[in-house]
Design an enzyme around this catalytic site. Sequence first.
Site, short mmCIF file in Angstrom:
data_model
loop_
_atom_site.label_atom_id
_atom_site.label_comp_id
_atom_site.label_asym_id
_atom_site.label_seq_id
_atom_site.Cartn_x
_atom_site.Cartn_y
_atom_site.Cartn_z
CG ASN A 7 -1.84 1.14 1.32
OD1 ASN A 7 -1.81 2.03 0.45
ND2 ASN A 7 -2.67 1.18 2.34
CE LYS A 14 0.09 2.88 6.56
NZ LYS A 14 -1.06 3.57 5.96
CG HIS A 210 -14.88 0.49 6.46
ND1 HIS A 210 -13.96 -0.52 6.37
CD2 HIS A 210 -14.18 1.59 6.85
CE1 HIS A 210 -12.76 -0.06 6.70
NE2 HIS A 210 -12.87 1.22 6.99
CG LEU A 211 -19.12 2.32 11.06
CD1 LEU A 211 -20.04 2.23 12.26
CD2 LEU A 211 -19.64 3.33 10.05
CG ASN A 213 -9.24 7.45 11.86
OD1 ASN A 213 -9.75 7.94 12.86
ND2 ASN A 213 -8.09 6.78 11.89
N GLY A 332 -12.46 0.23 12.90
CA GLY A 332 -12.12 0.43 14.31
C GLY A 332 -13.32 0.74 15.18
N GLY A 334 -16.72 0.36 14.18
CA GLY A 334 -17.72 -0.71 14.00
C GLY A 334 -17.38 -1.97 14.78
CD GLU A 335 -12.81 -4.37 13.07
OE1 GLU A 335 -11.84 -4.57 13.81
OE2 GLU A 335 -12.69 -4.16 11.84
CD GLU A 386 -9.44 -1.78 4.14
OE1 GLU A 386 -9.09 -1.52 5.32
OE2 GLU A 386 -9.74 -0.92 3.33
P1 ADP Z 1 -8.52 3.81 9.80
O1 ADP Z 1 -9.72 4.24 9.03
O2 ADP Z 1 -7.49 4.87 9.92
O3 ADP Z 1 -7.98 2.44 9.42
P2 ADP Z 1 -9.55 2.45 12.15
O4 ADP Z 1 -10.38 1.49 11.37
O5 ADP Z 1 -8.42 1.91 12.94
O6 ADP Z 1 -9.06 3.67 11.29
O7 ADP Z 1 -10.57 3.19 13.17
C1 ADP Z 1 -10.14 4.23 13.99
C2 ADP Z 1 -11.30 4.62 14.88
O8 ADP Z 1 -11.70 3.50 15.67
C3 ADP Z 1 -10.95 5.74 15.85
O9 ADP Z 1 -12.02 6.68 15.93
C4 ADP Z 1 -10.83 4.98 17.15
O10 ADP Z 1 -11.12 5.80 18.27
C5 ADP Z 1 -11.88 3.92 16.99
N1 ADP Z 1 -11.66 2.84 17.95
C6 ADP Z 1 -10.65 1.97 18.00
N2 ADP Z 1 -10.77 1.17 19.09
C7 ADP Z 1 -11.88 1.56 19.75
C8 ADP Z 1 -12.56 1.14 20.93
N3 ADP Z 1 -12.09 0.14 21.67
N4 ADP Z 1 -13.70 1.76 21.26
C9 ADP Z 1 -14.18 2.76 20.53
N5 ADP Z 1 -13.60 3.22 19.40
C10 ADP Z 1 -12.47 2.64 19.02
#
Ligand code: ADP
Length: 403
Positions: A7, A14, A210-211, A213, A332, A334-335, A386
């Site tokens: 990437n 990456k 997909h939730l 950033n 991040g 959503g999970e 991904e």
């Molecule tokens: P990117 O889109 O950069 O790959 P990620 O999928 O890692 O980002 O998601 C980042 C988001 O997930 C941030 O808003 C982070 O605060 C949130 N997040 C990560 N872990 C948790 C958690 N345990 N509880 C709530 N939100 C979280």
Amino acid sequence: MKILVLNSGSSSIKYRLFRVEDWLVLAGGIVGRIGEPQGEFRFNWTDAVGLARTIQADEPIPSHQEGLGRLIYALRAQGLLAEVAEIAAIGHRVVHGGDHFSAPALIDERVIAAIESCVPLAPLHNPGHLAGIAAARAAFPSVPQVAVFDTAFHQTMPPESFRYAIPEWLYTQHAIRRYGFHGTSHQYVARRAAGLLGKPLERCNLITLHLGNGASAAAIRAGRCVDTSMGLTPLEGLVMGTRGGDVDPGVIIHLVRHLGLDIEAIDQLLNRQSGLLGLCGANDMREILERVETGDDRAELALAVTCQRLKKYVGAYLAELGRVDAIVFTGGIGENAARVRACACADLGHLGIVLDGSLNALPSKEERCISAQASPIVVLVIPTDEELEIAQQTWRLVLPHGN
Ligand code: ADP
């Protein structure tokens, strides 16, 4: 055999190396700050006795090709690559493929020209991908290279979903339409969801969320994307960390006409200062949830706007799809953010969505079902991957016949 996934950005690569046999990650990391006085080389791998190991170095890395040279050296030194011929193919993540690609493509001059033609649509991403592709072709001239596009999965959208109601010539002459992003993630979780539901993907209707950033939703009918929330760029749709998602375009006219903002200022404002950050001064959902616990009004509003927007898209996609087998949360937020999932699904029992409160609240890194047994629509949490999806799509494209 092994698959290397890259990437590449304008100043970083990456990477992840997979073993095809069981899709084990042999190594991963980043070559960063390429072209800067102090570079970054991070290499993570698991050694022969199963211990997680890391090498970190910060000497200058003048070019993408030099960075790949370091990577090859580290792979050899740790016994992960005896010869280049062990790499069956290299899969490159490419953000924007315009309407040229609805599937991964074996990279040749024609494919490179098409990725170049999409630079105006993704000026921050496609030039970096092209630099990474050029470096990888030079470093691994005998290895097939495959481009996997974030936009490809959404190419099955019908015109009523992808066309904007603006003058036709903007579409015909300038390719201004909705493309959608995060396609690799939506596709990955859709496939996993079908597996969990025990049905072929071609018979599944899904809403995938997909939730991270960045955030986007997709409506999937019979395994194919029919609508998604991101548009020409990844600015449209859901509320994100620093992007506000849907905003009346009239706001931009107002900013120019009455506040005298120029295009750079508007770009900064919409891409970097809006969303969660704009609403409450923090872009990290963890921090927002902590502030909500202390009764912070601005954090509560940011959470409420985010969940309201999610609910609106879920409702719209339920209406578009008619029958829905499952809603899938990933990324991040959503999970991990049970509170966001609970708010987005609250009071939707009349539409067939009923969460099991305790299943939803249980922290886990595994794929899981969080809906009540009686819920007509299943709600799933599926960690996205991904890189694995890129590796598997790359392998399927180069797979020798008969295997
Ligand atoms: P990117 O889109 O950069 O790959 P990620 O999928 O890692 O980002 O998601 C980042 C988001 O997930 C941030 O808003 C982070 O605060 C949130 N997040 C990560 N872990 C948790 C958690 N345990 N509880 C709530 N939100 C979280």
